[in-house]
Design an enzyme around this catalytic site. Structure first.
Site, PDB file in Angstrom:
ATOM      1  N   GLU A   1       3.085   0.405   3.205  1.00 48.78           N
ATOM      2  CA  GLU A   1       2.645  -0.620   4.151  1.00 48.78           C
ATOM      3  C   GLU A   1       2.732  -1.967   3.441  1.00 48.78           C
ATOM      4  O   GLU A   1       2.129  -2.155   2.382  1.00 48.78           O
ATOM      5  CB  GLU A   1       1.200  -0.352   4.592  1.00 48.78           C
ATOM      6  CG  GLU A   1       1.055   0.872   5.472  1.00 48.78           C
ATOM      7  CD  GLU A   1      -0.385   1.199   5.825  1.00 48.78           C
ATOM      8  OE1 GLU A   1      -0.599   1.704   6.944  1.00 48.78           O
ATOM      9  OE2 GLU A   1      -1.297   0.970   5.008  1.00 48.78           O
TER      10      GLU A   1
ATOM     11  N   HIS B   1       0.835  -1.199   0.000  1.00 47.16           N
ATOM     12  CA  HIS B   1       0.000   0.000   0.000  1.00 47.16           C
ATOM     13  C   HIS B   1       0.874   1.254   0.000  1.00 47.16           C
ATOM     14  O   HIS B   1       1.469   1.619   1.005  1.00 47.16           O
ATOM     15  CB  HIS B   1      -0.946  -0.001   1.215  1.00 47.16           C
ATOM     16  CG  HIS B   1      -1.841   1.185   1.238  1.00 47.16           C
ATOM     17  ND1 HIS B   1      -2.154   1.866   2.387  1.00 47.16           N
ATOM     18  CD2 HIS B   1      -2.493   1.834   0.238  1.00 47.16           C
ATOM     19  CE1 HIS B   1      -2.955   2.880   2.090  1.00 47.16           C
ATOM     20  NE2 HIS B   1      -3.171   2.878   0.786  1.00 47.16           N
TER      21      HIS B   1
END
Length: 271
Positions: A139, A127
């Protein structure tokens, strides 16, 4: 852009040549902005950097036909589980066995996408944060089936493109949005109750917490439809969690097509 700029061979796939032309132009403009800062006193080196980055980038409208030569597939399409699963299912048939699949979703379950493929152990979340060339964070999401080798590869890739990876299990919103979305929703509830004005709440969070934007400015920037989509999804997963309760005001604004900056009006009006 960040993958091509860090020496990776990239194939950018989208639905039409027109979109791809626009995307390539956008990347070129973005690279020019980067080089202005990075190579301020060396314009020749800057021009060389742009040329080399664009050389690493090709485009295609057919994901299935180009996936056979890839080591990593990063999906960043519409936030719709069925559409994503359809894409992953199709690419799973054509991709080499070693290829890792990753989703850039901010709110959907990675596990549900991995289950649409035969490579659950070679599937994770990556992410990135907008705007990606500027934001350092990625992430890296590990599902219960993601192998340690896959997880390490995703962390290494994140570092190789110049980002700072953090890792999280496959929980709603991962780290940032899990904390950020309920915070924005609490701000809306504070305003709905009449406890403070949206302007004062925004000023308070900027000056009191050092945030670059207040929660209402941020909601308008993200898009009220996107925020509603996320909170509705989480609410259906955990109906009794008060942090995920829907907001009548947010629902009303979305219904009126007041979606924030992109439509010219959300919580605030934009010219």
């Amino acid at each position: 852009q960040v993958a091509a700029a860090s020496g990776h061979t990239v194939i950018l796939v989208d639905q039409s040549d027109e979109i791809l032309k626009k995307s390539t132009k956008g990347i070129e403009e973005s690279l020019k902005r980067v080089t202005k800062k990075k190579f301020a006193d060396k314009p020749e080196a800057g021009a060389e950097f742009i040329k080399n980055t664009l050389k690493n980038l090709t485009t295609s409208t057919d994901a299935a036909s180009v996936v056979h030569s890839t080591d990593l597939v990063i999906e960043a399409i519409v936030e719709n589980l069925e559409v994503k699963n359809e894409l992953f299912k199709r690419l799973d048939k054509f991709a080499p066995e070693h290829t890792i699949f990753a989703s850039n979703t901010s709110s959907l379950q990675i596990t549900k996408m991995a289950n649409a493929t035969t490579r659950q152990d070679r599937f994770g979340g990556l992410h990135f944060f907008n705007p990606v060339p500027m934001m350092k964070l990625v992430e890296v999401i590990k599902t219960p089936m993601t192998s340690q080798r896959t997880f390490e590869s995703l962390v290494d890739f994140s570092k190789a493109v110049g980002k700072s990876p953090v890792s999280c299990k496959d929980t709603p919103g991962f780290i940032v949005n899990r904390l950020l979305v309920p915070y924005m929703m609490e701000a809306v509830r504070l305003f709905e109750r009449g406890d403070a004005s949206k302007e004062d709440i925004d000023v308070a969070m900027k000056l009191g917490a050092g945030y670059p934007m207040g929660p209402f400015e941020l909601l308008d920037y993200v898009g009220l439809d996107t925020s509603k989509y996320i909170i509705d999804g989480w609410h259906s997963l955990e109906p009794s969690n008060p942090l995920f309760a829907p907001s009548p005001l947010l629902n009303k604004l979305v219904e009126e097509k007041k979606l924030g900056k992109k439509t010219g009006e959300g919580f605030y009006k934009y010219k």
